[in-house]
Structure formats: structure tokens, C-alpha cells
Design a protein around this motif. Structure first.
Motif, short mmCIF file in Angstrom:
data_model
loop_
_atom_site.label_atom_id
_atom_site.label_comp_id
_atom_site.label_asym_id
_atom_site.label_seq_id
_atom_site.Cartn_x
_atom_site.Cartn_y
_atom_site.Cartn_z
N GLU A 161 0.84 -1.19 0.00
CA GLU A 161 0.00 0.00 0.00
C GLU A 161 0.88 1.25 0.00
OE1 GLU A 161 -4.18 -1.50 1.98
OE2 GLU A 161 -2.75 -0.44 3.28
N ARG A 162 0.48 2.19 -0.84
CA ARG A 162 1.21 3.46 -0.96
C ARG A 162 0.22 4.62 -0.85
NH1 ARG A 162 4.39 0.11 -0.17
NH2 ARG A 162 6.35 -0.34 -1.27
N GLY A 163 -0.51 4.61 0.25
CA GLY A 163 -1.55 5.60 0.46
C GLY A 163 -2.92 4.97 0.33
N LEU A 164 -3.90 5.63 0.96
CA LEU A 164 -5.25 5.06 1.07
C LEU A 164 -6.32 5.93 0.42
CD1 LEU A 164 -4.99 4.13 4.86
CD2 LEU A 164 -4.71 2.57 2.93
N ALA A 165 -5.95 7.11 -0.02
CA ALA A 165 -6.96 8.11 -0.42
C ALA A 165 -7.86 7.66 -1.56
CB ALA A 165 -6.27 9.41 -0.79
N SER A 166 -7.35 6.81 -2.46
CA SER A 166 -8.14 6.43 -3.64
C SER A 166 -8.68 5.01 -3.56
CB SER A 166 -7.27 6.57 -4.90
OG SER A 166 -6.20 5.63 -4.88
N LEU A 167 -8.44 4.31 -2.46
CA LEU A 167 -8.77 2.89 -2.40
C LEU A 167 -10.21 2.66 -1.96
CD1 LEU A 167 -5.55 1.35 -0.80
CD2 LEU A 167 -6.01 1.96 -3.19
N ALA A 168 -10.92 1.84 -2.73
CA ALA A 168 -12.31 1.51 -2.41
C ALA A 168 -12.36 0.70 -1.12
CB ALA A 168 -12.93 0.70 -3.55
N GLY A 169 -13.31 1.04 -0.26
CA GLY A 169 -13.50 0.31 0.98
C GLY A 169 -12.55 0.69 2.09
N ARG A 170 -11.67 1.65 1.84
CA ARG A 170 -10.69 2.03 2.87
C ARG A 170 -10.92 3.46 3.36
NH1 ARG A 170 -6.18 -1.04 2.88
NH2 ARG A 170 -5.90 -0.18 4.97
N GLU A 171 -12.12 3.96 3.15
CA GLU A 171 -12.41 5.34 3.51
C GLU A 171 -12.20 5.62 4.99
OE1 GLU A 171 -14.50 4.46 -0.32
OE2 GLU A 171 -14.31 3.43 1.61
N ALA A 172 -12.63 4.71 5.84
CA ALA A 172 -12.48 4.92 7.28
C ALA A 172 -11.00 4.89 7.67
CB ALA A 172 -13.25 3.86 8.05
N ASP A 173 -10.25 3.97 7.06
CA ASP A 173 -8.81 3.91 7.33
C ASP A 173 -8.11 5.18 6.86
OD1 ASP A 173 -9.03 1.36 8.43
OD2 ASP A 173 -8.68 0.37 6.50
N PHE A 174 -8.55 5.69 5.72
CA PHE A 174 -7.96 6.93 5.21
C PHE A 174 -8.21 8.08 6.19
CE2 PHE A 174 -8.87 10.92 2.86
CZ PHE A 174 -7.57 11.23 2.51
N ARG A 175 -9.44 8.19 6.67
CA ARG A 175 -9.73 9.28 7.61
C ARG A 175 -8.92 9.14 8.89
NH1 ARG A 175 -15.71 11.76 7.05
NH2 ARG A 175 -15.81 11.77 4.77
N ASP A 176 -8.76 7.92 9.35
CA ASP A 176 -7.93 7.70 10.54
C ASP A 176 -6.49 8.13 10.28
OD1 ASP A 176 -10.07 6.70 11.97
OD2 ASP A 176 -9.53 4.59 11.66
N SER A 177 -5.98 7.83 9.07
CA SER A 177 -4.59 8.18 8.75
C SER A 177 -4.41 9.70 8.71
CB SER A 177 -4.17 7.56 7.42
OG SER A 177 -4.71 8.25 6.31
N ILE A 178 -5.39 10.40 8.20
CA ILE A 178 -5.31 11.86 8.15
C ILE A 178 -5.38 12.46 9.55
CG2 ILE A 178 -6.45 13.97 7.36
CD1 ILE A 178 -4.90 12.45 5.20
N GLU A 179 -6.27 11.95 10.35
CA GLU A 179 -6.39 12.46 11.72
C GLU A 179 -5.10 12.21 12.50
OE1 GLU A 179 -9.90 10.53 13.05
OE2 GLU A 179 -11.25 11.98 12.10
N ARG A 180 -4.54 11.01 12.32
CA ARG A 180 -3.29 10.71 13.01
C ARG A 180 -2.15 11.58 12.49
NH1 ARG A 180 0.08 4.97 12.87
NH2 ARG A 180 1.60 5.55 14.47
N GLY A 181 -2.09 11.74 11.18
CA GLY A 181 -1.04 12.56 10.59
C GLY A 181 -1.12 14.01 11.01
N LEU A 182 -2.33 14.57 11.02
CA LEU A 182 -2.50 15.96 11.42
C LEU A 182 -2.16 16.16 12.89
CD1 LEU A 182 -5.77 16.91 9.50
CD2 LEU A 182 -3.45 17.74 9.04
N ASP A 183 -2.54 15.21 13.72
CA ASP A 183 -2.21 15.32 15.14
C ASP A 183 -0.70 15.31 15.34
OD1 ASP A 183 -2.97 15.12 18.08
OD2 ASP A 183 -1.75 13.32 17.83
#
Length: 272
Positions: free
Chosen positions: A70-92
Motif C-alpha cells: 500500500e502506498r496511500g489510502l486516499a483512492s482505495l475503495a472500501g478504505r475510507e475509514a482507514d484513510f480518515r484515521d490516517s489523516i487524523e493521526r497525521g495531522l495530530d
């Protein structure tokens, strides 16, 4: 005036990660960027950066399961929740270490998935993420990456990245222009710099030699021409971004190897 940041995921491989901050400072860097520093407590990273007197100017958001491809989650189907978690973790994490920029990887397009559908998911995710970035005071970055280094990566060309940023129209979403990736996909980087840097959409650059991704002066990259163009445009427009040194030093795993390879930077008339 050119401002260089040491990429601590690539440089100083002979040193433990946290010791690379002071090494970068000794070599004259005023800033650093990191790939995925999440195994290190943010407080520890911030303390090392502060002690070395360097700014943290860019980190990457968590990319998903790197080991499995995996090289990022932003465009992956079914991984929307994981993507949001990654952004929240990254921003924090970015907020805790004082990084004003967070690179969001697009993801690799699976062979059986519609590119149009993946791009639609990508843009929808970026719209949401840019809103979160605005609240945190962190600018999100998207970067075209060449298919030689990252086969199947969704975003490969400058024009496409700029069109996405333009369509979304968010103040906290910008383009990360890596001259190495750009040269491998689109050729003459001086032309590309002169085309894209004045748009105001580029908030960060990176550099490496072509094709080996070593020091900029190794290989075919017109690094002098590209840096001169950046310096000229910055003087004319007020562009104040950093240029990340994201390359593999030829002798990076040898004590002093990274420092010895910085002769290209020391030879510039404006290097800070």
C-alpha cells in the motif's frame, strides 16, 4: 533565496534516526522533512529538532500497510475509514512536532479498478482532508510520483495534480513538486518549474539526481538550471517553500558519507 531541508528518511543512514537532526544541523540545514516518523513519540522528535535548531517542514501521513504494497489510502475503495484515521493521526502528529505540511499519498491503482472511479474517491477524500487540515493549520500536499519507482501510483503528472488542487479550491491543499519524479515522467525540469511554480499551487519542492536518485549532481538532471529557476521565481513572486533533499547518498551508509556528498549544495552561492 534557496532553502534546503534534509530528508531524514534518506540521508544519514549511518546514524540512528533521532541523531540525524543534529547531523543535519551540523551540515548547515535549517530544516528537515521526515517520511513516516510515527514509531517515534512526537515529543521526542520535537525535542531533538528543537535541540538541533531545525524546523520540521514536512511529514507524510500514514500510508496504510507499506509492507504489503500500500502506498496511500486516499483512492482505495472500501478504505475510507482507514484513510480518515490516517489523516487524523497525521495531522495530530504534524501539529505536535510543528510541521506545517502533511503529504497525503494517493495510492496504487489496482489493475481491475476504474481509474475514473479511483480519482473520484481521491478527490472526495482530499476535500474532506483539506477541511481537517484547515482546522489544524496544516497544509496537505499531493505529489506526482513516477511509475518506475512506484508502479501503478495513481498520480504521476504535474498537470493532473494542479488540476485536482484547482478543482478542489482549498487553501490548505497544495502540490509537492519533486524534481526527480518530474524529470523521470515529464522531461525538462526547468520548463516544468517555470510553468508550475508561478501558479501559487506549489508549496514544497524536492530534488534528487536522475536516474539513480543519488545526489542531484549525479546523473542527467539539470539541477543547476532548475535551482536557478526556482531562485529567480521565488525572488519575483515571494515563493518561500523549501527544497527537500530526498535522495540516496552514494555513500550514505558510511560515516560522513552524506556530508561528503553535499559538495553540490555547498557550491551554490545561495544555499540557505
Amino acid at each position: 533565496m534557496l532553502r534546503f531541508a534534509a530528508n531524514l528518511g534518506f540521508l544519514y543512514q549511518d546514524l540512528p534516526f533521532l541523531d540525524r537532526f543534529s547531523a543535519a544541523a551540523r551540515d548547515g540545514f535549517a530544516a528537515v522533512e521526515c517520511l513516516f516518523p510515527y514509531d517515534v513519540p512526537a515529543a521526542d522528535l520535537r525535542a531533538r529538532a528543537d535541540a538541533a535548531g531545525v524546523e520540521v517542514v514536512l511529514i507524510n501521513a500514514p500510508p496504510g500497510d507499506w509492507a504489503s504494497g500500500e502506498r496511500g489510502l486516499a483512492s482505495l475503495a472500501g478504505r475510507e475509514a482507514d484513510f480518515r484515521d490516517s489523516i487524523e493521526r497525521g495531522l495530530d502528529y504534524a501539529s505536535r512536532v510543528g510541521s506545517p505540511r502533511l503529504h497525503v499519498l494517493a495510492g496504487v491503482l489496482p489493475p481491475d479498478v476504474s481509474r475514473d472511479a479511483a480519482l473520484a474517491r481521491y478527490e472526495a477524500g482530499l476535500r474532506w482532508a483539506a477541511e481537517q487540515g484547515a482546522r489544524a493549520g496544516v497544509t496537505l500536499m499531493i505529489e506526482p510520483i513516477n511509475p518506475h519507482d512506484m508502479p501503478g501510483y495513481l498520480l504521476q503528472r504535474q498537470e493532473e495534480a494542479h488540476a485536482i488542487v484547482d478543482r478542489i479550491g482549498a487553501t490548505h491543499l497544495r502540490v509537492q513538486m519533486d524534481l526527480y519524479h518530474c524529470a523521470r515522467v515529464e522531461g525538462d525540469v526547468v520548463v516544468q518549474v517555470r510553468r508550475w511554480l508561478p501558479t501559487g499551487r506549489v508549496a514544497h519542492c524536492q530534488i534528487a539526481g536522475v536516474p539513480g536518485r543519488h545526489e542531484p549532481d549525479v546523473g542527467s538532471l539539470d539541477w543547476r538550471g532548475a535551482l536557478a529557476a526556482i531562485d529567480e521565481i521565488a525572488a519575483a513572486t515571494g515563493w518561500d517553500g523549501w527544497i527537500g533533499c530526498e535522495y540516496r547518498p552514494r555513500r550514505g551508509d558510511v560515516a560522513g558519507g552524506t556530508s561528503d556528498g553535499l559538495v553540490w549544495m555547498r557550491g551554490l552561492s545561495s544555499k540557505d
